[in-house]
Design an enzyme around this catalytic site. Structure first.
Site, mmCIF file in Angstrom:
data_model
loop_
_atom_site.group_PDB
_atom_site.id
_atom_site.type_symbol
_atom_site.label_atom_id
_atom_site.label_comp_id
_atom_site.label_asym_id
_atom_site.label_seq_id
_atom_site.Cartn_x
_atom_site.Cartn_y
_atom_site.Cartn_z
ATOM 1 C CB CYS B 91 42.632 -17.946 53.931
ATOM 2 S SG CYS B 91 41.475 -18.733 52.793
ATOM 3 C CG HIS B 207 39.667 -14.547 55.562
ATOM 4 N ND1 HIS B 207 40.811 -14.201 54.868
ATOM 5 C CD2 HIS B 207 39.129 -15.594 54.897
ATOM 6 C CE1 HIS B 207 40.951 -15.011 53.824
ATOM 7 N NE2 HIS B 207 39.949 -15.857 53.825
#
Lengths: 84, 234
Positions: B91, B207
């Site tokens: 991310c 994630h």
């Protein structure tokens, strides 16, 4: 001396924010609006009296940090003020 | 090397917020707690994997990841990568790796102009040899969440073609009955993650550390992370 850096998205790079603003302007009756692009303006106070040297240093700053040249173009404006 | 002998380091920046989740995930999967290293450090202790976690480093000022990419610890991470060391960015960590130039391209604002926080279906593409994909099957699909506002992968047509030709696209968003529309952000060629030409540096938007047990909705992130850890300790 004051140096202004204008950063804009390169042509061909999608600007979703600009597109949303353009759509809003059209909805508000501003039919003449076509392409809208959003940029950034950074004002730097530089301890330097030589304009060309300042321009060179600020170009380095743009390449190193201020702009991501994959998607952004930058323009440097030098304001030499009253003492020029 | 056994899994628990693997030395993992998680970099922490002001505004990181997935560093602890990543630490917990790695400790659970590898059996050893990773070292945390602060952004002001200019060197790394010997390490087998550096992880740049998600979050909002430096408040996302200027551009996401731009300021973190120029912080002292990233100099050390660049040295580590130059020696062939493994680096994973998730991310905001992916955004940081792009800003360092370790990986090509940039992550721009989501095409829908909204922060997207939901599960995605991530498909393994792979190609070039890489510890981040070698332990997974090509075409394998995993449910892993994304949470970002700037996850729209962009690169020049030449760079995109090079990524395809070199087998550097590690993960793509794929269609799935479970999680709705495949591409959450408008990313070019549905790219969710890429690796460097030597396969040792990987960045991804989803994630995996948020999907490490069925209680969290998916354990597929654990599959992905375990495959990386096993490949690196082999």
């Amino acid at each position: 001396m004051q140096v202004i850096v204008n950063i804009s998205l390169k042509y061909g790079v999608l600007d979703p924010q600009g597109r949303a603003i353009g759509r809003s302007l059209t909805d508000l009756g501003f039919q003449e609006v076509g392409d809208v692009r959003v940029g950034k303006r950074i004002t730097l106070e530089i301890d330097e009296t030589d304009a060309s040297r300042a321009r060179q240093r600020v170009a380095r700053m743009c390449e190193t940090l201020l702009a991501n040249t994959v998607i952004e173009d930058y323009e440097i404006e030098i304001d030499e003020g009253d003492d020029a | 090397m056994s899994l628990s002998a693997l030395r993992v380091t998680v970099a922490v920046f002001p505004g990181s917020n997935c560093d602890r989740d990543m630490m917990v995930a790695i400790e659970k999967l590898a059996g050893r707690r990773p070292a945390l290293v602060w952004h002001k450090e200019s060197s790394l202790d010997a390490t087998d994997l550096v992880i740049i976690p998600g979050g909002f480093s430096y408040g996302d000022y200027l551009r996401c990841g731009a300021l973190a990419a120029r912080s002292p610890i990233m100099e050390a991470v660049l040295d580590h990568a130059a020696r062939g060391g493994a680096v994973m960015g998730v991310c905001n960590g992916f955004q940081i790796l792009l800003e360092t130039g370790l990986l090509p391209g940039v992550l721009v604002e989501n095409a829908g102009l909204k922060y997207v926080c939901r599960n995605t279906c991530v498909e393994v593409v792979g190609g070039t040899a890489s510890p981040f994909t070698d332990g997974l099957e090509t075409g394998q699909r995993m449910i892993i969440p994304v949470a970002h506002n700037e996850g729209n992968y962009f690169a020049s047509d030449e760079d995109l073609q090079r990524l395809e030709d070199n087998g550097q696209i590690a993960f793509r968003y794929a269609d799935s009955d479970i999680v709705g529309p495949s591409n959450p952000n408008g990313a070019a060629r549905d790219i969710a993650g890429i690796v460097s030409p030597n396969g040792r540096v990987m960045g991804m938007m989803p994630h995996p550390e948020r999907a490490i047990s069925p209680e969290l909705g998916s354990a597929d992130g654990a599959t992905l992370l375990t495959a990386c850890l096993e490949a690196l300790s082999a």
